[in-house]
Write a protein that holds these residues in place. Structure first.
Motif, PDB file in Angstrom:
ATOM      1  N   VAL A 191      48.837  72.155 130.159  1.00 28.33           N
ATOM      2  CA  VAL A 191      49.876  72.170 131.060  1.00 28.33           C
ATOM      3  C   VAL A 191      50.576  70.787 130.648  1.00 28.33           C
ATOM      4  CG1 VAL A 191      48.875  73.599 133.047  1.00 28.33           C
ATOM      5  CG2 VAL A 191      48.698  70.970 133.013  1.00 28.33           C
ATOM      6  N   ASP A 192      52.020  70.766 131.143  1.00 28.27           N
ATOM      7  CA  ASP A 192      52.585  69.586 130.550  1.00 28.27           C
ATOM      8  C   ASP A 192      52.349  68.476 131.625  1.00 28.27           C
ATOM      9  OD1 ASP A 192      54.260  70.758 132.681  1.00 28.27           O
ATOM     10  OD2 ASP A 192      56.042  70.788 131.488  1.00 28.27           O
ATOM     11  N   ALA A 193      51.549  68.356 132.324  1.00 31.18           N
ATOM     12  CA  ALA A 193      51.331  67.336 133.320  1.00 31.18           C
ATOM     13  C   ALA A 193      50.108  66.666 132.931  1.00 31.18           C
ATOM     14  CB  ALA A 193      51.120  67.624 134.675  1.00 31.18           C
ATOM     15  N   GLY A 194      49.943  65.487 132.204  1.00 32.29           N
ATOM     16  CA  GLY A 194      48.859  64.670 131.802  1.00 32.29           C
ATOM     17  C   GLY A 194      48.590  63.590 132.710  1.00 32.29           C
ATOM     18  N   TRP A 195      47.853  62.382 132.246  1.00 34.33           N
ATOM     19  CA  TRP A 195      47.810  61.453 133.110  1.00 34.33           C
ATOM     20  C   TRP A 195      49.312  60.744 133.377  1.00 34.33           C
ATOM     21  CZ3 TRP A 195      49.268  56.931 130.686  1.00 34.33           C
ATOM     22  CH2 TRP A 195      48.906  56.638 129.485  1.00 34.33           C
ATOM     23  N   MET A 196      50.189  60.644 132.540  1.00 35.47           N
ATOM     24  CA  MET A 196      51.592  60.050 132.927  1.00 35.47           C
ATOM     25  C   MET A 196      51.988  60.740 134.136  1.00 35.47           C
ATOM     26  SD  MET A 196      52.574  57.425 131.095  1.00 35.47           S
ATOM     27  CE  MET A 196      54.225  57.393 131.357  1.00 35.47           C
ATOM     28  N   ALA A 197      51.783  61.900 134.188  1.00 31.98           N
ATOM     29  CA  ALA A 197      52.244  62.523 135.452  1.00 31.98           C
ATOM     30  C   ALA A 197      51.473  62.637 136.934  1.00 31.98           C
ATOM     31  CB  ALA A 197      52.409  64.230 135.225  1.00 31.98           C
ATOM     32  N   MET A 198      50.052  62.454 136.511  1.00 35.89           N
ATOM     33  CA  MET A 198      49.001  62.591 137.488  1.00 35.89           C
ATOM     34  C   MET A 198      48.597  61.165 137.963  1.00 35.89           C
ATOM     35  SD  MET A 198      49.210  65.951 138.157  1.00 35.89           S
ATOM     36  CE  MET A 198      48.284  65.531 139.580  1.00 35.89           C
TER      37      MET A 198
ATOM     38  N   GLU B   9      50.568  63.281 127.959  1.00 30.20           N
ATOM     39  CA  GLU B   9      51.393  64.250 128.508  1.00 30.20           C
ATOM     40  C   GLU B   9      50.925  65.725 128.451  1.00 30.20           C
ATOM     41  OE1 GLU B   9      54.071  63.274 129.499  1.00 30.20           O
ATOM     42  OE2 GLU B   9      54.579  61.554 128.763  1.00 30.20           O
ATOM     43  N   HIS B  10      49.566  65.654 128.209  1.00 34.63           N
ATOM     44  CA  HIS B  10      48.876  67.024 128.157  1.00 34.63           C
ATOM     45  C   HIS B  10      47.899  66.991 129.105  1.00 34.63           C
ATOM     46  CE1 HIS B  10      50.617  66.962 124.220  1.00 34.63           C
ATOM     47  NE2 HIS B  10      50.554  68.413 123.934  1.00 34.63           N
ATOM     48  N   GLY B  11      47.822  68.126 130.037  1.00 26.40           N
ATOM     49  CA  GLY B  11      46.639  68.367 131.007  1.00 26.40           C
ATOM     50  C   GLY B  11      45.693  69.435 130.629  1.00 26.40           C
ATOM     51  N   ILE B  12      44.623  69.398 130.953  1.00 30.06           N
ATOM     52  CA  ILE B  12      43.510  70.635 130.589  1.00 30.06           C
ATOM     53  C   ILE B  12      43.183  71.157 131.736  1.00 30.06           C
ATOM     54  CG2 ILE B  12      41.664  71.316 129.284  1.00 30.06           C
ATOM     55  CD1 ILE B  12      42.022  68.877 127.613  1.00 30.06           C
ATOM     56  N   LEU B  13      43.597  72.555 132.120  1.00 30.92           N
ATOM     57  CA  LEU B  13      42.888  73.430 133.168  1.00 30.92           C
ATOM     58  C   LEU B  13      41.690  74.209 132.738  1.00 30.92           C
ATOM     59  CD1 LEU B  13      46.037  74.665 134.843  1.00 30.92           C
ATOM     60  CD2 LEU B  13      44.771  72.818 135.824  1.00 30.92           C
ATOM     61  N   SER B  14      40.751  74.075 133.273  1.00 30.34           N
ATOM     62  CA  SER B  14      39.500  74.426 133.160  1.00 30.34           C
ATOM     63  C   SER B  14      38.810  75.175 134.387  1.00 30.34           C
ATOM     64  CB  SER B  14      38.603  73.861 132.068  1.00 30.34           C
ATOM     65  OG  SER B  14      37.939  72.487 132.519  1.00 30.34           O
TER      66      SER B  14
ATOM     67  N   LEU C 175      42.240  70.335 137.027  1.00 33.13           N
ATOM     68  CA  LEU C 175      42.684  69.556 135.920  1.00 33.13           C
ATOM     69  C   LEU C 175      41.542  68.673 135.365  1.00 33.13           C
ATOM     70  CD1 LEU C 175      45.441  69.343 134.356  1.00 33.13           C
ATOM     71  CD2 LEU C 175      45.903  67.244 135.761  1.00 33.13           C
ATOM     72  N   SER C 176      40.785  69.117 134.455  1.00 31.70           N
ATOM     73  CA  SER C 176      39.515  68.773 134.123  1.00 31.70           C
ATOM     74  C   SER C 176      39.642  67.405 133.121  1.00 31.70           C
ATOM     75  CB  SER C 176      38.692  69.575 133.570  1.00 31.70           C
ATOM     76  OG  SER C 176      39.160  70.335 132.455  1.00 31.70           O
ATOM     77  N   GLY C 177      40.794  67.510 132.412  1.00 30.12           N
ATOM     78  CA  GLY C 177      41.222  66.351 131.268  1.00 30.12           C
ATOM     79  C   GLY C 177      42.743  66.100 131.483  1.00 30.12           C
ATOM     80  N   ALA C 178      42.803  64.795 130.642  1.00 24.46           N
ATOM     81  CA  ALA C 178      44.254  64.495 130.763  1.00 24.46           C
ATOM     82  C   ALA C 178      44.561  63.713 129.670  1.00 24.46           C
ATOM     83  CB  ALA C 178      44.721  64.063 131.984  1.00 24.46           C
TER      84      ALA C 178
ATOM     85  N   THR D 197      54.024  71.724 137.462  1.00 21.90           N
ATOM     86  CA  THR D 197      53.941  71.613 136.006  1.00 21.90           C
ATOM     87  C   THR D 197      54.026  73.147 135.268  1.00 21.90           C
ATOM     88  OG1 THR D 197      52.272  70.789 134.324  1.00 21.90           O
ATOM     89  CG2 THR D 197      51.141  71.915 136.266  1.00 21.90           C
ATOM     90  N   THR D 198      54.119  73.223 134.120  1.00 21.96           N
ATOM     91  CA  THR D 198      54.253  74.484 133.412  1.00 21.96           C
ATOM     92  C   THR D 198      52.850  74.653 132.433  1.00 21.96           C
ATOM     93  OG1 THR D 198      56.349  74.165 133.522  1.00 21.96           O
ATOM     94  CG2 THR D 198      55.659  76.016 131.949  1.00 21.96           C
ATOM     95  N   VAL D 199      52.401  75.852 132.355  1.00 26.55           N
ATOM     96  CA  VAL D 199      51.300  75.959 131.155  1.00 26.55           C
ATOM     97  C   VAL D 199      52.191  76.316 130.013  1.00 26.55           C
ATOM     98  CG1 VAL D 199      49.626  77.798 130.341  1.00 26.55           C
ATOM     99  CG2 VAL D 199      50.043  77.366 132.860  1.00 26.55           C
ATOM    100  N   ILE D 200      51.789  75.498 128.974  1.00 28.99           N
ATOM    101  CA  ILE D 200      52.460  75.458 127.735  1.00 28.99           C
ATOM    102  C   ILE D 200      51.628  75.837 126.463  1.00 28.99           C
ATOM    103  CG2 ILE D 200      53.864  73.573 128.368  1.00 28.99           C
ATOM    104  CD1 ILE D 200      52.348  71.422 126.947  1.00 28.99           C
ATOM    105  N   GLY D 201      50.346  76.210 126.683  1.00 32.12           N
ATOM    106  CA  GLY D 201      49.459  76.504 125.615  1.00 32.12           C
ATOM    107  C   GLY D 201      47.997  77.054 126.122  1.00 32.12           C
ATOM    108  N   HIS D 202      47.135  77.357 125.298  1.00 26.86           N
ATOM    109  CA  HIS D 202      45.685  77.658 125.667  1.00 26.86           C
ATOM    110  C   HIS D 202      44.787  77.322 124.475  1.00 26.86           C
ATOM    111  CE1 HIS D 202      48.290  80.820 127.726  1.00 26.86           C
ATOM    112  NE2 HIS D 202      47.513  80.298 128.816  1.00 26.86           N
TER     113      HIS D 202
END
Length: 380
Positions: A273-280, A317-322, A311-314, A259-264
């Motif tokens: 990141v660009d890995a949400g629940w569709m990816a995970m 198409e968006h994953g949340i790293l925290s 990866l605390s949230g999803a 996955t790639t970091v796409i924002g903060h």
């Protein structure tokens, strides 16, 4: 292609880890003197399955007839369809057998047994059938001491089918986390399945195969007297649920999502990141275990866990790293400098089977860092 150039999100198999996992399980079961029939629903991938067969597997286990059809077309001859057969699917099973596949079926109730026997007689086919035995109350199957076990065996035998054996799956092993508990369940699984086979034989019916297995109990077993074959699936990749059960380390987990970091969201301490629940996948299996990994454990491109992050949230198409438990002296804004936009990471999944199912193909990662695309089967 390599990890820096392939589009994300992408499902990556670390080949060195996968081969290590395959060798570990095969060597262990060889030492116990039993056949190994891996459950290929985890990967649904011919290249992975070929590596398991090359290591010594005697055949495969599948969970759908689509898998059976596609693996047979790819050259696998000996297949166990380890789900109680829906009578409506018997024509598909018959077609496979008549093409030359040694396909074994499973039943766990009189209705399915009678329908199978009647269909076999009507079409001149002696089906090989295993009766599923419930050895831990986890899911389906017949209790080893129930009268129903012999009733089903009789319906099959007198109806013209072959009672090829019994099988069980100790799925409750996923709820354990100590070597002692796993060893005890492995012995319970073995003893009760062997007992069921002995009852069937004592009633005058054949029962050659005694098939047991789950990844945790297969690895925990110290002897398998009376067992003829073992089945296990997720061991080929492992995952965070298996890590929490205690049968693998994080650096054994062979499947990851690139996955790639796409924002903060600096004030929240989030990297997007660009890995949400569709990816995970939505599987949150670790939430019920001692350590909750959210939707996955982020790692560097080299596969080293990023301590303190999950990866605390999803969303789709968006994953949340925290960092739920931030290290002393850090602030939420530190996530921006730690993980700049464009940073590539690999996220280890909670459940390898569910995460793999999100993708039409894998990228197999060689020790040299090269990626090769491997197809994956879909459907039922």
């Amino acid at each position: 292609m390599n990890l820096s150039t392939v589009d994300t999100p992408a499902a990556v198999i670390d080949l060195a880890r996968m081969q290590h996992n395959i060798a570990r399980m095969q060597t262990h079961l060889d030492s116990l003197g039993v056949r190994f029939r891996p459950h290929v629903k985890t990967s649904k991938c011919m290249e992975v399955t070929r590596a398991q067969i090359d290591a010594g597997a005697c055949g495969v286990t599948v969970s759908t007839l689509k898998e059976a059809e596609q693996f047979f077309q790819a050259g696998v001859q000996d297949i166990l369809y380890a789900v109680t057969i829906d009578p409506a699917k018997l024509p598909r099973a018959l077609a496979l057998i008549r093409q030359g596949c040694r396909l074994q079926l499973v039943v766990d109730n009189p209705v399915a047994a009678q329908a199978l026997a009647e269909f076999g007689r009507a079409h001149g086919q002696v089906f090989e059938v295993l009766i599923e035995v419930d050895t831990d109350g986890h899911r389906s199957g017949i209790g080893p001491d129930q009268d129903l076990l012999l009733e089903v065996a009789g319906l099959l035998h007198h109806g013209g089918a072959l009672v090829a054996g019994v099988m069980t799956h100790a799925g409750s092993s996923y709820e354990l986390n100590t070597p002692e508990a796993l060893a005890a369940l492995a012995e319970q699984e073995r003893a009760l399945c062997v007992h069921a086979a002995e009852r069937i034989r004592a009633a005058g019916f054949p029962c050659e195969t005694v098939s047991v297995g789950s990844t945790p109990t297969a690895l925990a077993a110290t002897h398998l007297e009376g067992v003829t074959e073992v089945r296990a699936g997720v061991y080929v990749f492992f995952d965070l649920v298996m890590h929490n059960v205690g049968v693998c380390r994080s650096d054994d987990i062979a499947l990851s999502i690139l996955t790639t970091v796409i924002g903060h969201q600096p004030e929240k301490g989030w990297a997007i990141v660009d890995a949400g629940w569709m990816a995970m996948s939505r599987d949150r299996g670790t939430a019920r275990q001692a350590r909750d990994f959210g939707y996955g454990l982020p790692c560097t491109l080299a596969g080293e866990p990023l301590e303190g992050l999950v990866l605390s949230g999803a969303n789709q198409e968006h994953g949340i790293l925290s960092a739920p438990a931030a290290a002393a002296g850090t602030t939420p804004q530190d996530i921006v400098t730690r993980l700049p936009i464009g940073t590539r990471l690999r996220i280890l999944p909670n459940h390898a089977c569910a995460t793999g199912a999100q993708y039409p193909y894998y990228h197999a990662l060689s020790p040299e860092g090269e990626l090769t695309q491997w197809g994956r089967f879909h459907g039922w």
